[in-house]
Design an enzyme around this catalytic site. Structure first.
Site, PDB file in Angstrom:
ATOM      1  CE  LYS A 148      -3.460   2.331   2.611  1.00 17.88           C
ATOM      2  NZ  LYS A 148      -4.232   2.550   3.913  1.00 17.88           N
ATOM      3  CD  GLU A 204       9.749  -6.146   6.589  1.00 18.84           C
ATOM      4  OE1 GLU A 204       9.437  -5.125   6.201  1.00 18.84           O
ATOM      5  OE2 GLU A 204       9.546  -6.399   7.927  1.00 18.84           O
ATOM      6  N   GLY A 259      -4.486  -1.497   5.393  1.00 21.48           N
ATOM      7  CA  GLY A 259      -3.711  -2.796   4.772  1.00 21.48           C
ATOM      8  C   GLY A 259      -4.411  -4.052   4.944  1.00 21.48           C
ATOM      9  NE  ARG A 260      -5.499  -3.620  11.372  1.00 20.59           N
ATOM     10  CZ  ARG A 260      -4.899  -2.642  11.535  1.00 20.59           C
ATOM     11  NH1 ARG A 260      -3.324  -2.371  10.822  1.00 20.59           N
ATOM     12  NH2 ARG A 260      -5.085  -1.423  12.080  1.00 20.59           N
ATOM     13  CD  GLU A 319      -0.721  -4.271  11.605  1.00 18.02           C
ATOM     14  OE1 GLU A 319       0.497  -4.517  11.781  1.00 18.02           O
ATOM     15  OE2 GLU A 319      -1.135  -4.035  10.607  1.00 18.02           O
ATOM     16  CG  HIS A 341      -1.724 -35.723  18.120  1.00 14.32           C
ATOM     17  ND1 HIS A 341      -1.934 -36.670  18.823  1.00 14.32           N
ATOM     18  CD2 HIS A 341      -2.731 -35.714  17.187  1.00 14.32           C
ATOM     19  CE1 HIS A 341      -2.963 -37.185  18.493  1.00 14.32           C
ATOM     20  NE2 HIS A 341      -3.648 -36.779  17.494  1.00 14.32           N
ATOM     21  CE  LYS A 386       6.505  -0.549   9.595  1.00 16.82           C
ATOM     22  NZ  LYS A 386       5.559   0.190   8.662  1.00 16.82           N
TER      23      LYS A 386
HETATM   24  O1  F6P Z   1       3.018  -4.060   9.525  1.00 15.55           O
HETATM   25  C1  F6P Z   1       2.478  -2.811   9.523  1.00 15.55           C
HETATM   26  C2  F6P Z   1       2.044  -2.511   8.354  1.00 15.55           C
HETATM   27  O2  F6P Z   1       1.864  -1.482   7.963  1.00 15.55           O
HETATM   28  C3  F6P Z   1       0.584  -3.164   7.973  1.00 15.55           C
HETATM   29  O3  F6P Z   1      -0.397  -2.658   8.556  1.00 15.55           O
HETATM   30  C4  F6P Z   1       0.696  -3.594   6.754  1.00 15.55           C
HETATM   31  O4  F6P Z   1      -0.318  -4.355   6.428  1.00 15.55           O
HETATM   32  C5  F6P Z   1       1.888  -4.150   6.208  1.00 15.55           C
HETATM   33  O5  F6P Z   1       2.894  -3.155   7.364  1.00 15.55           O
HETATM   34  C6  F6P Z   1       2.289  -3.833   5.041  1.00 15.55           C
HETATM   35  O6  F6P Z   1       2.361  -2.514   4.409  1.00 15.55           O
HETATM   36  P1  F6P Z   1       2.356  -2.065   3.046  1.00 15.55           P
HETATM   37  O7  F6P Z   1       1.294  -2.936   2.141  1.00 15.55           O
HETATM   38  O8  F6P Z   1       2.207  -0.608   2.829  1.00 15.55           O
HETATM   39  O9  F6P Z   1       3.775  -2.515   2.261  1.00 15.55           O
END
Ligand code: F6P
Length: 525
Positions: free
Chosen positions: A199, A205, A260-261, A346, A377, A486
């Site tokens: 987003k 990452e 995002g979620r 979150e 188990h 971060k």
């Molecule tokens: O972990 C924090 C967060 O901002 C989440 O809310 C989000 O889903 C994720 O990182 C990924 O964010 P983006 O879609 O901006 O890469």
């Protein structure tokens, strides 16, 4: 208003004191128990009959929701009020799955992107989308993390069981390069399509994985123009995506009114549509929309998301249970606990009310879980005989095509038996064999694991999260706590590379120095 100041909160406190001493099996002895405490909506069944719950408790919980103005807040959600106050944003993921006629102000923008993604899906699945060397796509690599990863991976894993040839879908989220390496070692650059889903288009990452994927591709293809046939992006930051090198016609827009979620229903769901087709994806949206309609219009006494939320509040705030297990009795839903972990923790892992004052009550419990029957188990021993309290949701599907016919009934029998054992336990004169029971659980029954049912299930939990946030008076739609880690990682990254660690605490300095003197790394590339 703080929830604990409401009349209902106080009444619930008194009811809990009475009920905690009440043997659960007495509640179960009521002949109408299942009928009274199970509810249907959008094809799902929500069974609360195994909870430590009475009609009086339920009425007070519903009164609590009314005192917290849940119906008014729910209307505000659907109408696009800026409920995410710290970021001044609307929360309109429900508009993504509403039929166009029901989302007038947003219909045009959503429809345009939907049509563009649908065209890509058809082109890739039919083999008309060609890579730079004119070969059809066989592998799709989706790069994203958190909300840009968990929903799509869950849905693809749950729904992609067709025997027809479709592109293989791979997911890369972890910044540990092994994740990318393991995926790419089986991909042919001529036949691979990368989706970069972010987003913000600034998440570390995803940026690092996308950059490495692009290098991997260019090292083998050696032609920047080929990127246009092999990289697409989903982002609200179109400028950053194009600056990264994605052709503008390959960037699918996301909007700031989609958290995002909650973004699975947008172009973030592209890998799902690639796996199951546009029709399948539409059916998933339809299932979620049906749950939206149910949530918006069903009376409180029969409203699944609200009842699920209230049960969670009862367990956590009044019965003192601090952790909640999601037990998915379905191989196809094995990723559900991971998905719900982000959705619930979150969203509602917050410690201040909307006005910034400290919350004196607990908010979201720690959510964890696993798939049944494997968990029986592994960790169920602690659930049956350990010292911790817990609540749990069993998620089961009434019908599930099995390659091996006997398995489905055994799966269901195990799910029901586990809930029964948790509730009733087993008295034994040998204390080692005694199982105390008295743990209330919820059962959610899906008719099947179809796109429609999965959509309804995920929307059920989305709205649960919303209801709990309203009752706890917290902002379910921001995530400022994630930012600190971060920020701290940036200087540490530089210090691991040799910069001075002056200013770091002694412990971090020690760890950095130990890691700097690490033995020579072996390459995985
Ligand atoms: O972990 C924090 C967060 O901002 C989440 O809310 C989000 O889903 C994720 O990182 C990924 O964010 P983006 O879609 O901006 O890469």
């Amino acid at each position: 208003m703080n929830p604990e100041r409401t009349g209902a909160w106080k009444a619930l406190g008194r009811l809990a004191t009475d009920l905690i001493a009440h043997p659960l099996e007495n509640l179960l002895a009521e002949p109408e128990r299942f009928k009274r405490f199970s509810f249907g909506g959008a094809g799902l069944l929500l069974d609360l009959s195994r909870q430590r719950m009475t009609s009086e408790v339920l009425s007070q919980l519903i009164a609590l929701a009314a005192e917290r103005q849940l119906p008014e807040q729910r209307e505000a959600l659907f109408e696009g009020a800026r409920l995410n106050t710290t970021e001044r944003r609307s929360v309109l993921h429900t508009a993504l799955r509403a039929p166009p006629a029901e989302r007038p102000p947003l219909a045009a923008v959503v429809e345009t992107v939907n049509q563009r993604t649908a065209t890509v899906v058809d082109a890739v699945r039919s083999g008309h989308w060609r890579g730079y060397s004119n070969r059809a796509i066989t592998d799709v690599v989706h790069i994203g993390i958190g909300g840009s990863h968990l929903g799509p991976e869950l849905a693809v894993d749950a729904l992609n069981i067709s025997s027809h040839a479709t592109p293989r879908i791979h997911f890369v989220a972890n910044i540990d390069g092994l994740n990318l390496h393991r995926v790419l070692r089986n991909c042919d650059p001529e036949r691979t399509l990368f989706i970069i889903a972010s987003k913000s288009f600034s998440t570390l990452e995803t940026r690092v994985n996308a950059t490495s994927a692009q290098h991997w591709f260019l090292e083998r293809v050696n032609d920047r123009a080929a990127i246009a046939r092999h990289f697409v992006a989903v982002s609200s930051n179109v400028a950053a995506a194009t600056a990264f090198g994605i052709a503008p016609e390959n960037v699918f827009e996301l909007w700031d009114w989609v958290g995002g979620r909650f973004s699975l229903w947008s172009a973030v769901g592209l890998p799902v549509a690639l796996a199951i087709g546009n029709d399948g994806f539409s059916r998933m949206l339809a299932g979620a929309h049906e749950m939206d309609v149910h949530f918006r219009h069903a009376p409180a006494e029969a409203n699944l998301p609200l009842l699920l939320a209230l049960t969670g509040i009862w367990n956590s705030n009044f019965l003192g249970i601090g952790n909640h297990a999601v037990l998915a009795y379905s191989e196809r839903l094995r990723l559900l606990p991971d998905y719900l972990q982000q959705l619930e923790m979150e969203s509602n892992g917050k410690r201040v009310h909307m006005d910034g004052t400290s919350a004196a009550i607990h908010t979201a419990p720690i959510l964890w879980g696993g798939r049944g029957s494997n968990g029986q188990h592994a960790f169920h021993q602690l659930l049956h005989q350990g010292t911790r309290s817990f609540s749990a949701d069993f998620i089961i599907s009434a019908s599930e095509p099995q390659s091996f016919p006997d398995h489905q009934e055994w799966l269901l029998a195990n799910a029901l038996a586990q809930g029964q054992a948790m509730l009733l336990g087993h008295r034994d004169s040998d204390p080692h064999r005694d199982v105390p029971g008295a743990h209330g659980t919820t059962t959610v029954v899906l008719p099947d694991i179809s796109p429609f049912s999965l959509g309804a299930l995920l929307a059920l939990y989305e709205h649960k999260v919303f209801c709990q946030g309203v009752i706890w008076d917290i902002n379910s739609f921001d995530q400022w706590g994630v930012e600190l880690g971060k920020r701290l990682a940036v200087p540490i990254h530089q210090q691991l590379g040799g910069q001075s660690t002056l200013g770091q605490d002694a412990s971090t300095r020690g760890l950095i120095s130990r890691l700097r003197s690490k033995p020579e790394q072996t390459t995985t590339g």
